[in-house]
Design an enzyme around this catalytic site. Structure first.
Site, PDB file in Angstrom:
ATOM      1  N   GLY A 173     -21.012   6.243   4.255  1.00  0.00           N
ATOM      2  CA  GLY A 173     -20.024   6.707   3.265  1.00  0.00           C
ATOM      3  C   GLY A 173     -20.577   6.563   1.867  1.00  0.00           C
ATOM      4  N   VAL A 183     -17.619   4.097  -4.088  1.00  0.00           N
ATOM      5  CA  VAL A 183     -18.173   2.753  -3.891  1.00  0.00           C
ATOM      6  C   VAL A 183     -19.549   2.820  -3.226  1.00  0.00           C
ATOM      7  CG1 VAL A 183     -17.811   0.486  -2.855  1.00  0.00           C
ATOM      8  CG2 VAL A 183     -15.851   1.786  -3.674  1.00  0.00           C
ATOM      9  N   GLY A 221     -19.227   7.697  -1.146  1.00  0.00           N
ATOM     10  CA  GLY A 221     -18.241   8.061  -2.166  1.00  0.00           C
ATOM     11  C   GLY A 221     -18.394   7.179  -3.390  1.00  0.00           C
ATOM     12  N   LYS A 237       0.859  -1.186   0.000  1.00  0.00           N
ATOM     13  CA  LYS A 237       0.000   0.000   0.000  1.00  0.00           C
ATOM     14  C   LYS A 237       0.894   1.234   0.000  1.00  0.00           C
ATOM     15  CE  LYS A 237      -4.426   1.109   0.392  1.00  0.00           C
ATOM     16  NZ  LYS A 237      -5.570   0.455  -0.230  1.00  0.00           N
TER      17      LYS A 237
END
Ligand code: NAI
Length: 358
Positions: A179, A183, A181, A80
């Site tokens: 959330g 996705v 966003g 990552k």
């Protein structure tokens, strides 16, 4: 040129710190495992309070990528990158060009793609400096581009699977999505299309408002979404949303979402299990995006991505069956299964004296 790159190893992870004061670039790349292939995972562009918080986020996310890639059957290790979002104004293209030079310098042990805060356009800028980046816009039939729709599809299929497992089809389910966003919003549209009733929240009220203009949703406060009276809670914001404070307040009996590292600690898996809440391990459900990235890396087409993402519920069923049989939490079972897959590959590599398995 003022790029500075340092490399160190800690607890089996390779850590690259980078800085380029010319364009206010600073961040870290963590290579968690090379056992199955080059360490692959998205590039997060985010505000961090300090360097320690940034490093610990990157390390946890990199470990999660090793498990996710192994469980998805991909020929990729886990890694990552995290870039600190500069305060004030900055030259975004210059910053991502400099990041591309960092990847080029590392030389292919880490492959980047989008994550929270980064876009396909950013990845194109990175590609101007290095081949070690994916998630680029692609031709019609080829895999590539924004991984989010594939992530949303995999999470949607996982949710449909656990709802069916509990004898409640999506058309009779009430679902809370935290959330909204790339996705989360896509997931809401799919769930609504399948007849689910939706409760939603985002810390940016305009995100909820945007969604409300397109589909029927009940908007609640971000502070209360986890405690909604729903069948399933879908965390699609940032990590650590399932913790010792939120879990006792939850009324949902099912949890399945897109966010990486949903559990604040391993003990939270036990807490959920003891409360009789079935938790779908995040890295099993949210593998759609990395499946798309892997297909781009391997030169596969979209049809193959579609088929691979539709195999996610089958893998999830294996995890849940094993968890039920052993009366343990699905999170623990998924971790063990991922570690088994990595250990098998590491053993095979050691025998072949291949690349170093971290
Ligand atoms: P995004 O940045 O597009 O959306 C995140 C949304 O969550 C934003 O609208 C933000 O305002 C909201 N948010 C942040 N904190 C919140 C809180 N406490 N309560 C309510 N809303 C909050 O990110 P994206 O791409 O949709 O990813 C969502 C999650 O899924 C992240 O954890 C990401 O790491 C994970 N993920 C994403 C993949 C992808 O393909 N985009 C792949 C695998 C995992």
């Amino acid at each position: 040129m003022t790029l500075q790159l340092t490399r160190m190893e800690e607890d089996g992870q390779l850590i690259f710190r980078f800085e380029d004061s010319d364009c206010d670039l600073s961040g870290v790349i963590v290579v968690d495992s090379l056992a199955l292939g080059p360490a692959t995972g998205g590039c997060r562009f985010w505000h961090y309070d300090d360097a320690a918080a940034m490093l610990s986020d990157a390390r946890r996310l990199a470990r999660g990528m090793s498990y996710k890639n192994a469980m998805a059957g991909l020929p990729l290790g886990g890694g990552k990158s995290v870039i600190r979002r500069p305060d004030g104004t900055f030259d975004r293209a210059a910053l991502f060009r400099a990041f591309g030079r960092v990847l080029e310098e590392i030389g292919g042990d880490y492959l980047a793609a989008e994550d929270v805060g980064t876009t396909p356009r950013d990845m194109e800028v990175v590609r101007s400096q290095t081949p070690f980046v994916f998630g680029l816009p692609a031709d019609a039939d080829q895999a590539g581009g924004d991984p989010s729709p594939w992530t949303a599809l995999g999470v949607f299929l996982s949710i449909a699977h656990v709802c069916a497992r509990r004898g409640r089809p999506l058309s009779q389910s009430r679902i809370a999505v935290q959330g909204l966003g790339s996705v989360g919003a896509d997931l809401c549209r799919r769930l609504q299309g399948a007849g689910a009733a939706l409760v939603v929240a985002d810390v940016h009220p305009e995100a909820a408002e945007r969604l409300r203009t397109t589909i029927p949703v009940e908007v609640v406060s971000p502070a209360a979404i986890h405690a909604s009276d729903v069948d399933l809670f879908a965390p699609c914001a940032l990590g650590a949303g399932l913790n010792e404070v939120t879990i006792p307040q939850m009324r949902a009996r099912l949890v399945a979402g897109a966010a990486n590292n949903q559990l604040a600690t391993q003990a939270d898996a036990t807490l959920l299990h003891e409360r009789g809440i079935l938790y779908v391990p995040d890295f099993v459900a949210n593998a759609g995006g990395i499946i798309n990235v892997a297909a781009e890396y391997l030169g596969h087409d979209r049809g193959m991505v579609h088929d691979a993402v539709h195999r996610i519920p089958g893998r999830l069923a294996q995890v849940l069956d094993r968890a039920e049989a052993s009366r343990t939490s699905p999170a623990q079972v998924a971790d063990v299964m991922a570690r088994e897959l990595i250990a098998r590959a590491t053993g095979a590599m050691a025998e072949n004296e291949g690349k170093r398995p971290l």
